[in-house]
Design a protein around this motif. Structure first.
Motif, short mmCIF file in Angstrom:
data_model
loop_
_atom_site.label_atom_id
_atom_site.label_comp_id
_atom_site.label_asym_id
_atom_site.label_seq_id
_atom_site.Cartn_x
_atom_site.Cartn_y
_atom_site.Cartn_z
N ASP A 209 0.86 -1.12 0.11
CA ASP A 209 0.25 0.06 0.06
C ASP A 209 0.96 1.30 -0.10
OD1 ASP A 209 -2.37 -1.47 0.20
OD2 ASP A 209 -2.38 -1.78 2.32
N LEU A 210 0.63 2.17 -0.94
CA LEU A 210 1.35 3.37 -1.02
C LEU A 210 0.15 4.69 -0.87
CD1 LEU A 210 3.48 2.62 -4.19
CD2 LEU A 210 4.09 2.46 -1.75
N ARG A 211 0.72 5.55 -0.19
CA ARG A 211 -0.06 6.64 0.33
C ARG A 211 0.57 8.16 0.31
NH1 ARG A 211 -1.53 9.39 4.89
NH2 ARG A 211 -3.58 10.03 5.35
N ALA A 212 0.04 8.91 -0.35
CA ALA A 212 0.78 10.20 -0.53
C ALA A 212 -0.54 11.18 -0.13
CB ALA A 212 1.26 10.48 -1.59
N SER A 213 -0.30 12.28 0.70
CA SER A 213 -1.04 13.24 1.00
C SER A 213 -0.60 14.80 1.02
CB SER A 213 -1.91 13.22 2.12
OG SER A 213 -1.33 13.43 3.43
N TYR A 214 -1.25 15.83 0.72
CA TYR A 214 -0.61 17.20 0.89
C TYR A 214 -1.94 18.01 1.36
CZ TYR A 214 1.26 21.90 -0.19
OH TYR A 214 1.40 23.11 0.04
N ASN A 215 -1.71 18.86 2.45
CA ASN A 215 -2.56 19.84 3.07
C ASN A 215 -1.95 21.20 3.05
OD1 ASN A 215 -3.38 20.83 6.09
ND2 ASN A 215 -5.03 20.67 4.68
N ASP A 216 -2.76 22.02 2.70
CA ASP A 216 -2.33 23.64 2.64
C ASP A 216 -3.46 24.51 3.28
OD1 ASP A 216 -2.11 26.47 1.35
OD2 ASP A 216 -0.20 25.55 0.93
N ALA A 217 -3.15 25.43 4.26
CA ALA A 217 -4.07 26.27 4.75
C ALA A 217 -3.47 27.57 5.07
CB ALA A 217 -4.59 25.71 6.10
N GLN A 218 -4.19 28.45 4.94
CA GLN A 218 -4.22 29.90 5.46
C GLN A 218 -5.24 30.29 6.14
OE1 GLN A 218 -2.37 32.79 2.87
NE2 GLN A 218 -3.58 34.34 3.77
N ALA A 219 -5.18 30.73 7.46
CA ALA A 219 -6.37 31.02 8.49
C ALA A 219 -5.78 31.94 9.45
CB ALA A 219 -6.72 29.94 8.94
N GLY A 220 -6.89 32.49 10.49
CA GLY A 220 -6.60 33.38 11.56
C GLY A 220 -5.63 32.56 12.46
N ALA A 221 -5.01 33.61 13.33
CA ALA A 221 -4.28 33.15 14.47
C ALA A 221 -4.33 33.99 16.01
CB ALA A 221 -2.78 32.79 14.01
N ALA A 222 -4.24 33.38 16.83
CA ALA A 222 -3.99 34.29 18.09
C ALA A 222 -4.97 35.27 18.20
CB ALA A 222 -2.69 34.68 18.29
N TYR A 223 -6.26 35.07 18.23
CA TYR A 223 -7.36 35.99 18.49
C TYR A 223 -7.61 36.15 19.80
CZ TYR A 223 -9.89 31.87 16.45
OH TYR A 223 -10.42 30.44 16.31
N ASP A 224 -6.75 35.98 20.65
CA ASP A 224 -7.03 36.08 22.21
C ASP A 224 -7.63 37.39 22.66
OD1 ASP A 224 -5.40 33.68 23.80
OD2 ASP A 224 -4.92 33.93 21.94
#
Length: 688
Positions: A209-224
């Motif tokens: 079994d061979l597996r490849a994945s990619y995730n890319d994200a841009q989002a807010g941060a540190a809204y304390d």
């Protein structure tokens, strides 16, 4: 009810026959409950909580009083398709095209090794199929959010080479508003993932079994939001941190992240045992920029220092290998033996800067007041084994053990002589005696251990290193099936002792994230779950968890001195609950299926979750009041399509997802991170 098969102990077993506290969610459960993220299934699991705060990939999971730590090892082993996810940043993930989720509670060190000190979570994605099939799904939600999922699967060579490709996309404008900037700050500009799998089975004894994945994200941060400071002179958190303040900082934070995963699994049936080799590689990058004083020019918090900003660049590469041998399931004596290796390379750049123009680019070209870089690498290896003996037709003895060794190295780039190194190791035994009291009732008693490695904090911070943590657990459990198989009831009582309990706090004045140890912490409690099919139309599920943790001793003079100087009353720490612990958790769900006509059903589901008081830090001065969360989902389901409307936190409960008291934040204020308010939307799905 459906018979659920799990692979949590490296061999296929029926859920009710596993002598362990295990909660499983099948593909149908995931579909019915609308599980789309890590937080969704944790909400349905007793004695397991999830706090979402700071960066987009960041999360804090707490299981039976054992807490996850930022930028460090998790207390729960996360396994996706057999490959360990060795970074805390990999736990929060979009869940799409998933076949099953298995949650094991209690130390699982003998099989899963380091960082399975609180349990293990095994996520199995859907496998390639021998027939062409696929799906397309989409949804809309408040906050201008929308989601799309799609996948296709089939044969390249019939019966031998199969493929599956799936992906997801999500974005939202957000729901939490910054009152100073006049905009939402929990927005997700994009979060997309793609995953491909190949399954090669040339004969009956070998598979690849061979597996490849990619995730890319841009989002807010540190809204304390700043709490209990000159901004709110009449408010004191004391024993109630539920008065939620909205963020009002002058900088809107942002997270940019990408994760690449590659893995391969080869399986060979050797007759006397099945050999499995797993190779995994991860390249993870996460950069964030945000406010540091969490205020604005009209309401300063640091006085003469003015407005401040912060940020980090994290780069992480992991390569793991595992070779294990599993004997056939049908023999009276069954065994598992294996070896594991992990290489981790991690670099982290931390900066604090003067906020002179409201730009996040000041991290690169502004007035830098703190500039700290560190390179960390560790090499870990382990040998493990487990044996099961059928003492009689009813009694089985299971004995397992694992030896882990973890070498940690750190240096400051460009600083000669800054290198330092240390090694942690542990022997983790486990013994379980199970007995079939009746054909429908299994009882078991377990002695188990777990180990979490120590390590280094950033160079130059007030506490520059932390020790390892060892957990010893004693557990009694009962698993039962009733009503001719229409119901299950499981309960487990545990008593755990932690030596070197790891906990996390922040020193904002030096932009430092610090891990330290408490000498001894005891944890006692139980968790129970029930599932009952009342009729062909109605199914009820529920669970309850109780954890009573108690800090017995600190045993760290340097830590005591730092906390005292920060304003902590040390006398309140002894006897308090461990940080981020929730004593009581409870969930109850009901599902009703109505056959509208041939090949068309209406499905109605309601879920209620209760989270009891949450103790944010080790002195228990700041305590969140209980939270009540209600979710609804109504669907029409045809043979190939479904349409749903849903809502979460429909009571619009206001509470903090994370809270950092000033004494543990290194700043003259408390920080609270607001949880998401009520969310609702519609989903559509078509299968072909």
């Amino acid at each position: 009810m459906e018979t659920v098969t799990v692979t949590a102990q490296f061999r296929e077993q029926e859920l009710q026959e596993v002598p362990n506290s295990v909660v499983a969610f099948t593909a149908q459960d995931i579909e019915d409950a609308g599980i789309r993220s890590t937080e969704d299934f944790i909400a349905l699991t007793p004695n397991l909580t999830f706090d979402d705060s700071f960066t987009y990939l960041n999360s804090f999971v707490v299981v039976r009083g054992v807490t996850q730590i930022n930028n460090a090892d998790s207390p729960v082993a996360i396994i996706v398709d057999g490959v360990p996810q060795n970074s805390q940043k990999q736990f929060k993930m979009p869940l799409f095209d998933v076949q099953q989720i298995e949650v094991l509670k209690g130390p699982q060190g003998s099989l899963y090794g380091r960082n399975a000190i609180g349990g293990a979570i095994n996520i199995v994605t859907k496998q390639p199929t021998n027939e062409f099939e696929g799906f397309v799904a989409g949804g809309l939600s408040n906050g201008s959010g929308y989601r799309m999922d799609a996948g296709i699967s089939g044969p390249v060579v019939k019966d031998q080479l199969l493929f599956r490709v799936s992906g997801s996309y999500y974005e939202t404008g957000g729901l939490i508003k910054n009152t100073y900037l006049g905009r939402t700050v929990d927005d997700v500009d994009h979060d997309y993932s793609i995953r491909g799998k190949l399954a090669y089975t040339p004969n009956e004894v070998f598979s690849l079994d061979l597996r490849a994945s990619y995730n890319d994200a841009q989002a807010g941060a540190a809204y304390d939001a700043v709490v209990n400071s000159t901004l709110n002179p009449d408010f004191r958190s004391g024993n109630n941190s539920n008065d939620v303040f909205e963020p009002r900082s002058s900088l809107a934070g942002v997270t940019k992240a990408d994760i690449t995963d590659l893995s391969g699994k080869a399986t060979l049936d050797m007759g006397f045992a099945t050999a499995t080799y797993i190779l995994g590689y991860t390249d993870l990058n996460e950069d964030y920029r945000s406010d540091l004083d969490f205020s604005n020019p009209t309401q300063p918090t640091f006085g003469p220092f003015g407005e401040l900003g912060q940020g980090q660049n994290l780069s992480l590469q992991l390569m793991s290998q595992e070779l294990r041998f599993v004997s056939p399931d049908t023999r009276a004596f069954r065994w598992i033996a294996g070896a594991y290796y992990l290489q981790t390379d991690r670099s982290l750049l931390t900066r604090g800067f003067l906020d002179l123009n409201g730009s996040l680019d000041q991290f690169e070209n502004g007035v830098i007041i703190i500039d700290r870089g560190e390179d960390n690498d560790n090499t870990a290896w382990a040998l493990f084994g487990q044996a099961e003996f059928d003492l009689s037709e009813r009694a089985t003895l299971q004995v397992g053990a694992r030896y882990d060794e973890d070498q940690r190295n750190q240096n400051m780039p460009g600083a000669a002589g800054s290198g330092r190194s240390t090694t942690f190791d542990a022997f983790q035994p486990k013994v379980t005696l199970s007995y079939d009291i009746t054909p429908d009732v299994l009882g078991y008693a377990t002695y188990s251990t777990g180990f979490r490695s120590g390590g280094f904090n950033a160079p130059g911070v007030v506490l520059d290193s932390f020790g390892d943590e060892m957990l010893t657990n004693y557990e009694l459990g009962l698993k039962s099936t009733f009503a001719n198989g229409d119901g299950t009831f499981n309960i487990a009582a545990f008593a755990s002792e932690s030596d070197g309990f790891q906990f996390f706090f922040v020193d904002a004045s030096t932009v430092s994230q610090i891990i330290s140890n408490l000498d001894k912490v005891d944890m006692r409690g139980f968790d129970a779950d029930v599932q009952y099919r009342l009729s062909d139309q109605i199914t009820v599920t529920g669970g309850v968890g109780y954890t009573d943790s108690e800090i017995k001793s600190i045993g760290n003079a340097q830590l005591e001195s730092y906390l005292t100087a920060s304003g902590v009353d040390i006398s309140k720490v002894i006897g308090s609950h461990s940080p981020k612990t929730t004593e009581w958790s409870f969930n109850l769900g009901a599902q009703y299926i109505k056959q509208v006509r041939s090949n068309l059903s209406a499905v109605f589901r309601v879920d209620y979750e209760y989270q009891g008081e949450k103790f944010w830090q080790i002195d228990n001065v700041d305590v969140r009041d209980p939270v009540n969360l209600v979710s609804l989902r109504a669907s029409l389901e045809g043979e190939r399509w479904s349409a749903s409307i849903w809502g979460k936190n429909l009571l619009d409960e206001e509470y903090y997802a994370d809270f950092n008291p000033s004494e543990y934040a290194g700043a003259p204020f408390d920080l609270g991170s607001q949880a998401r308010p009520a969310t609702y939307g519609v989903d559509l799905k078509y299968k072909f």
